[in-house]
Design an enzyme around this catalytic site. Sequence first.
Site, mmCIF file in Angstrom:
data_model
loop_
_atom_site.group_PDB
_atom_site.id
_atom_site.type_symbol
_atom_site.label_atom_id
_atom_site.label_comp_id
_atom_site.label_asym_id
_atom_site.label_seq_id
_atom_site.Cartn_x
_atom_site.Cartn_y
_atom_site.Cartn_z
ATOM 1 N N HIS A 28 33.770 50.208 -87.870
ATOM 2 C CA HIS A 28 33.530 50.921 -86.610
ATOM 3 C C HIS A 28 33.332 49.912 -85.490
ATOM 4 C CE1 HIS A 28 31.976 54.822 -84.694
ATOM 5 N NE2 HIS A 28 31.948 53.906 -83.727
ATOM 6 N N HIS A 30 34.968 49.226 -81.397
ATOM 7 C CA HIS A 30 35.838 49.695 -80.321
ATOM 8 C C HIS A 30 36.480 48.509 -79.609
ATOM 9 C CE1 HIS A 30 34.697 54.018 -80.261
ATOM 10 N NE2 HIS A 30 33.570 53.554 -80.802
ATOM 11 N N ASP A 32 37.839 48.329 -76.654
ATOM 12 C CA ASP A 32 37.411 48.194 -75.262
ATOM 13 C C ASP A 32 35.927 47.890 -75.131
ATOM 14 O OD1 ASP A 32 36.658 50.690 -76.142
ATOM 15 O OD2 ASP A 32 37.267 51.769 -74.346
ATOM 16 N N GLY A 190 33.768 60.357 -77.867
ATOM 17 C CA GLY A 190 33.362 60.944 -76.593
ATOM 18 C C GLY A 190 32.115 61.784 -76.768
ATOM 19 N N HIS A 217 33.454 60.737 -84.833
ATOM 20 C CA HIS A 217 32.140 60.420 -84.276
ATOM 21 C C HIS A 217 31.274 61.687 -84.380
ATOM 22 C CE1 HIS A 217 34.066 56.895 -82.497
ATOM 23 N NE2 HIS A 217 32.884 56.474 -82.063
ATOM 24 N N GLU A 220 25.469 61.290 -83.760
ATOM 25 C CA GLU A 220 24.856 60.194 -83.007
ATOM 26 C C GLU A 220 24.006 60.780 -81.887
ATOM 27 O OE1 GLU A 220 26.029 56.184 -80.456
ATOM 28 O OE2 GLU A 220 27.486 57.793 -80.673
ATOM 29 N N ASP A 309 30.082 48.551 -83.427
ATOM 30 C CA ASP A 309 30.369 49.528 -82.381
ATOM 31 C C ASP A 309 30.979 48.858 -81.152
ATOM 32 O OD1 ASP A 309 30.638 52.090 -81.418
ATOM 33 O OD2 ASP A 309 28.533 52.331 -80.861
#
Length: 371
Positions: A28, A30, A32, A190, A217, A220, A309
């Site tokens: 996991h 990202h 960006d 998102g 996701h 969380e 993350d």
Amino acid sequence: MTWCSSVQAVPVPLNPETVRDAPKVLLHDHLDGGLRPATVVELADAVGYGPLPTTDVAALGRWFLDAAHSGSLVRYLETFGHTVGVMQTADALVRVAAECAEDLADDGVVYAEVRFAPELHVEEGLELAAVVEAVLEGFRVGTARAAERGRRIRVGCLLTAMRHAARSREIAELAIHYRDTGVVGFDIAGAEAGFPPTRHLDAFEYVRQQNGHFTIHAGEAFGLPSIWEALQWCGADRLGHGVRIVDDITVDEHGDATLGRLAAYVRDKRIPLEMCPTSNLHTGAAKSLAEHPIGLLARLRFRVTVNTDNRLMSDISMSREMAGLADTFGYGWADLQWFTVNAMKSAFIGFDERLALIDDVIKPGYAALRA
């Protein structure tokens, strides 16, 4: 006379520096959320993006961390505005993906699944397919560069659809189209509240029909209903974060745990939890590392994995993430190997490939550290 040495091998001390030498698996992360601060500055200048909060590289790195740790969702989301803003050309995407692969390899990661949302990188006219191809090319370049330095890594990518948008089926089709050239699965991300995963059932059904893999996701920022829908309605293979599964676990004064039906289902079915401790502290999903649900869930032998993350926003690496857990919960090399094997078992590549990495890379790597 034959002398037998009584000297026993001493395990390598466990600290952030030595953990870098341990083979690690990341599920996991990202794209960006993992840029180098210097790259943000250089790309912003190259493409005319701005203004940035600062063009001083060290200060910009601190700004990202401060914004992520501010407790303000607005400021946290602003950080991604800047990283995504400089990732709108094919050259920029190739560079960011290549540096991602190199950085992970230098940190001792031997297998990684890095996710990104193609729909966020089309503001300058790129087609979705061109976005995917640029990122895949970047991973190939970065993997090759790392290998030249003796650091071997395999990188697969997950294509993410934004749960508040309406392009999930399109992104799912892209994930299947490119699954033989580096894409290993599908994801949605998102805001959880107000955007349940069931809005994207057609995308999940398509991936399943094509014998593909996907993670969601869930659990969380939102609670048990998010996890329940991701599993029982959508059929997720893994849960992104999943920290709120602890809401279905009761611990008495003696430390004995009673699992509710959903928590028992998650544990019994060995559903992988992509846990990101440091990020969860920054987003408010946990108050402190000592109180993070990962400690309880690992003790109860859920299929727990450790992840970063967003490495830029949280100023974190896999080595520091795992070393922090070891320091907080008293984990040793055997525990870190357990987390790593959990992750490798849960990866979205073939069984033979997973087994080879476990038997030929992960277990020997940790055995050398324990010897």
